[in-house]
Write a protein that holds these residues in place. Structure first.
Motif, PDB file in Angstrom:
ATOM      1  N   HIS A  16      -3.523   9.186 -13.828  1.00 57.19           N
ATOM      2  CA  HIS A  16      -3.558   8.154 -12.813  1.00 57.19           C
ATOM      3  C   HIS A  16      -3.946   6.813 -12.519  1.00 57.19           C
ATOM      4  N   GLN A  17      -5.211   6.829 -13.346  1.00 57.17           N
ATOM      5  CA  GLN A  17      -6.410   6.329 -13.023  1.00 57.17           C
ATOM      6  C   GLN A  17      -6.077   4.716 -12.214  1.00 57.17           C
ATOM      7  N   ALA A  18      -5.357   4.158 -13.366  1.00 55.27           N
ATOM      8  CA  ALA A  18      -5.038   2.329 -13.055  1.00 55.27           C
ATOM      9  C   ALA A  18      -4.350   2.954 -11.729  1.00 55.27           C
ATOM     10  N   ILE A  19      -3.094   3.868 -11.040  1.00 55.74           N
ATOM     11  CA  ILE A  19      -2.286   3.397  -9.923  1.00 55.74           C
ATOM     12  C   ILE A  19      -3.809   3.655  -8.912  1.00 55.74           C
ATOM     13  N   ALA A  20      -4.690   4.904  -9.198  1.00 55.75           N
ATOM     14  CA  ALA A  20      -5.290   5.567  -7.928  1.00 55.75           C
ATOM     15  C   ALA A  20      -6.649   3.587  -7.882  1.00 55.75           C
ATOM     16  N   GLN A  21      -6.757   3.214  -8.266  1.00 49.02           N
ATOM     17  CA  GLN A  21      -7.192   2.119  -8.374  1.00 49.02           C
ATOM     18  C   GLN A  21      -6.571   0.866  -7.878  1.00 49.02           C
ATOM     19  N   ALA A  22      -5.646   0.846  -7.798  1.00 46.70           N
ATOM     20  CA  ALA A  22      -4.606  -0.631  -7.842  1.00 46.70           C
ATOM     21  C   ALA A  22      -4.845  -0.421  -6.153  1.00 46.70           C
ATOM     22  N   ALA A  23      -4.220   1.373  -5.101  1.00 46.79           N
ATOM     23  CA  ALA A  23      -4.345   1.793  -4.235  1.00 46.79           C
ATOM     24  C   ALA A  23      -5.686   1.875  -3.654  1.00 46.79           C
ATOM     25  N   GLN A  24      -6.832   1.470  -4.816  1.00 41.26           N
ATOM     26  CA  GLN A  24      -8.527   1.375  -3.291  1.00 41.26           C
ATOM     27  C   GLN A  24      -8.456   3.486  -2.651  1.00 41.26           C
ATOM     28  N   ILE A  25      -7.761   5.001  -3.872  1.00 38.29           N
ATOM     29  CA  ILE A  25      -7.742   5.712  -3.150  1.00 38.29           C
ATOM     30  C   ILE A  25      -8.567   6.591  -4.901  1.00 38.29           C
ATOM     31  N   GLU A  26      -9.674   7.413  -3.647  1.00 37.06           N
ATOM     32  CA  GLU A  26     -10.503   7.893  -5.127  1.00 37.06           C
ATOM     33  C   GLU A  26     -10.171   9.802  -4.844  1.00 37.06           C
ATOM     34  N   VAL A  27      -9.376   9.816  -6.359  1.00 38.40           N
ATOM     35  CA  VAL A  27      -9.021  11.005  -6.591  1.00 38.40           C
ATOM     36  C   VAL A  27      -9.627  12.218  -6.778  1.00 38.40           C
ATOM     37  N   ALA A  28      -9.483  13.446  -6.123  1.00 38.60           N
ATOM     38  CA  ALA A  28     -10.683  14.227  -6.279  1.00 38.60           C
ATOM     39  C   ALA A  28      -9.984  15.008  -7.235  1.00 38.60           C
ATOM     40  N   ALA A  29     -10.623  15.824  -8.176  1.00 36.45           N
ATOM     41  CA  ALA A  29     -10.856  16.478  -8.955  1.00 36.45           C
ATOM     42  C   ALA A  29     -10.223  18.086  -8.511  1.00 36.45           C
ATOM     43  N   ASP A  41       1.116  -1.096   0.166  1.00 39.61           N
ATOM     44  CA  ASP A  41      -0.124   0.166   0.174  1.00 39.61           C
ATOM     45  C   ASP A  41       1.269   1.425   0.272  1.00 39.61           C
ATOM     46  N   HIS A  42       2.046   1.518   1.285  1.00 38.81           N
ATOM     47  CA  HIS A  42       2.462   2.041   1.022  1.00 38.81           C
ATOM     48  C   HIS A  42       3.443   2.450  -0.353  1.00 38.81           C
ATOM     49  N   ARG A  43       3.601   1.532  -1.838  1.00 38.66           N
ATOM     50  CA  ARG A  43       4.257   1.516  -2.566  1.00 38.66           C
ATOM     51  C   ARG A  43       3.610   1.900  -3.153  1.00 38.66           C
ATOM     52  N   LEU A  44       2.238   1.902  -3.664  1.00 36.76           N
ATOM     53  CA  LEU A  44       1.210   2.379  -4.788  1.00 36.76           C
ATOM     54  C   LEU A  44       0.471   3.971  -4.122  1.00 36.76           C
TER      55      LEU A  44
END
Length: 380
Positions: free
Chosen positions: A162-175, A145-148
């Motif tokens: 960043h969409q693929a990495i955000a999905q792998a890290a399970q983090i929703e990126v704000a606008a 998780d830390h690496r992602l």
């Protein structure tokens, strides 16, 4: 014990169901799981653990390596499913309770001491390996998780997809985000800094602890967050911030870093600054003859440190003579005398509206020149 095995073996499915039902009622984590998960992976793990106890009961033998490996593997699998260790331990204890309750229904008083010793011995063999496996998998997950998260932060700050990495890290990126560059007067462990940021933001904050940079959703009040960090960590905080749409984060990060570099040159110790807060200082820091000319206006005061201190306090208090006297612990008449001496030596009348601002700019210019790296010998 062999006779007890014959009586207990047919009850294995029933015991497993009881354990799972009690987990779903008594353990908060399992209470939130869907029915199909409880009936599938959870029941599989419970049945396997109870099955090992049954085999030991039948053969009066120690736990085989493959059996322990199976239990450890199942525990690791549950950890991969993000089952908390405390929930897994609670399930084992509930399993022991159901096992014991079932035994008390099937045996007489004379058999209970041996059965109780057997149960405790079995738990003593299985639990250390189960706990170790769970902890190791959790540490691996945290490391991943830390690496992602680090990769996601770097991706956003460089303006890459960043969409693929955000999905792998399970983090929703704000606008939109605020980039916060910060410096703590007193070094604090990274985990404490991270906890303070996360606690106020209400989510995991992407943070580069080496640089001192945090990426905050734009909904977060940056000023209030800096205050929270200062209070939570008991240290002063110097911070620079910039807000931008996610697609423009590289420029926002560059702006926040530049503001922080300027604050460092000016010797600022604490507070939150945006670019608009240091527009004058930023412009003064540009190369040119104006900087030296402004700084030169303070040359007559160089031999009078008390006058320089008075001028700084006068500027810092917003040209308030009373507050200046209080800050310097002197009588107001002393401040009036010193301000008069400053006016005489610099030729700038502090009763003129524009002149105090010139002296303030001169102080900034002086600080910027003093912080400028010394020039090396001319190149040949």
């Amino acid at each position: 014990m062999a006779e007890l095995y014959d009586r207990l073996a047919p009850r294995l499915p029933e015991m497993a169901r009881k354990v799972v039902c009690r987990c779903a009622v008594e353990v908060p984590f399992y209470r939130e799981l869907p029915a199909e998960t409880l009936a599938g992976p959870v029941t599989e793990s419970v049945t396997a653990a109870l099955g090992v106890l049954l085999r030991l009961l039948r053969d009066k033998d120690t736990m085989h390596a493959d059996e322990l490996t199976r239990l450890v593997e199942l525990s690791g699998r549950r950890a991969l499913d993000h089952v908390p260790l405390e929930a897994a331990l609670a399930a084992y204890l509930l399993g022991a309770k159901v096992w014991w309750q079932t035994i008390t229904e099937l045996t007489g008083p004379d058999e209970l001491p041996a059965a109780g010793t057997f149960l405790l011995d079995g738990l003593a063999i299985a639990m250390p390996g189960v706990v170790l496996a769970h902890v190791q998998v959790q540490e691996d997950l945290r490391s991943q998780d830390h690496r992602l998260r680090n990769e996601l932060l770097a991706t956003l700050l460089h303006g890459r997809p960043h969409q693929a990495i955000a999905q792998a890290a399970q983090i929703e990126v704000a606008a939109r985000h605020s980039v916060l560059v910060f410096h703590l007067a007193t070094r604090r462990p990274d985990r404490l800094v991270q906890s303070a940021l996360d606690a106020y933001a209400g989510t995991h904050v992407l943070t580069d602890h080496t640089e001192g940079l945090a990426l905050l959703p734009a909904r977060v009040d940056v000023g209030a967050l800096v205050t929270h960090v200062r209070q939570a960590l008991s240290t002063t905080v110097l911070a620079a911030a910039a807000t931008a749409p996610t697609t423009e984060l590289p420029a926002a990060a560059a702006e926040a870093r530049e503001v922080m570099a300027l604050l460092t040159r000016l010797g600022r110790q604490e507070g939150l600054y945006w670019f608009d807060d240091v527009l004058v200082e930023y412009q003064l820091a540009r190369p040119g003859a104006g900087l030296e000319r402004l700084a030169a206006k303070l040359e007559p005061l160089v031999q009078h440190p008390h006058l320089m201190d008075t001028l700084r306090a006068f500027v810092r208090t917003g040209y308030n003579r009373r507050q200046t006297a209080l800050e310097l612990y002197v009588h107001r008449n002393t401040v009036e005398y010193r301000l008069h001496r400053i006016a005489v030596l610099t030729g700038l009348d502090l009763t003129e509206p524009a002149h105090p601002r010139i002296l303030q700019a001169a102080l900034t210019a002086s600080d910027l020149l003093q912080s400028r790296p010394a020039e090396g010998p001319p190149s040949r």
